[in-house]
Design an enzyme around this catalytic site. Structure first.
Site, short mmCIF file in Angstrom:
data_model
loop_
_atom_site.label_atom_id
_atom_site.label_comp_id
_atom_site.label_asym_id
_atom_site.label_seq_id
_atom_site.Cartn_x
_atom_site.Cartn_y
_atom_site.Cartn_z
N GLN A 1 0.83 -1.20 0.00
CA GLN A 1 0.00 0.00 0.00
C GLN A 1 0.87 1.26 0.00
OE1 GLN A 1 -3.09 -0.02 2.95
NE2 GLN A 1 -3.88 1.94 2.28
N PHE A 2 1.10 1.80 -1.20
CA PHE A 2 1.95 2.99 -1.32
C PHE A 2 1.35 4.20 -0.62
CE2 PHE A 2 -0.92 3.70 -4.85
CZ PHE A 2 -1.03 5.08 -4.93
N THR A 3 0.03 4.19 -0.40
CA THR A 3 -0.61 5.35 0.22
C THR A 3 -0.20 5.56 1.67
OG1 THR A 3 -2.59 4.09 0.79
CG2 THR A 3 -2.59 5.23 -1.33
#
Length: 147
Positions: free
Chosen positions: A78-80
């Protein structure tokens, strides 16, 4: 490297309406990478996650790890997690590691987790729907920049 760890009774990830991974009791781990992350950061997180004492013992005290519990891990990239909201209302993801570099790190992370605890993953870069039945709720954050 940032990890959001949630103790779960069950969790699953769906892509295009198809369940691609599912676990029972264990940990749901959301993981994001940044440019400065190394293999040592991955090993650190694997050690911390697999040994976190967040499961209750016979005295109802959080004193058992996912290893002790015989649980599983569902790992979701999850890059967020590197969303920066300091300016304006639209998060900036400039600190998130690009997919070409993040994917091998995510795969190594899952490989090392799986050596200790049965681990399943999502599909890197896919639009995933994650169902989490959080137990507690218990949520822990690990950030290797502050270890």
């Amino acid at each position: 490297m940032r990890c959001v760890i949630q103790k779960v009774n069950k969790s699953k990830v769906t892509v295009d309406g198809i369940v691609v991974s599912e676990i029972g009791r264990g940990l749901n781990v959301l993981v994001g990478f940044t440019e400065t992350d190394t293999l040592e950061d991955i090993k650190y997180c694997v050690r911390k996650i697999t040994n976190l004492r967040v499961f209750e013992d016979e005295n109802d005290v959080m004193n058992r790890s996912v290893i002790d519990e015989g649980g599983e891990i569902l790992s979701i990239s999850q890059f967020t997690l590197y969303g920066d909201t300091r300016k304006g209302n639209r998060p900036s993801y400039i600190r998130a590691l690009g997919g070409d570099k993040a994917k091998p790190m995510y795969e190594k992370f899952n490989e090392l987790l799986n050596e200790v605890v049965p681990t399943k993953g999502g599909i890197f870069g896919a639009d995933m729907k994650v169902d989490i039945l959080n137990d507690g709720p218990t949520t822990i954050i690990i950030d290797t920049e502050v270890k």
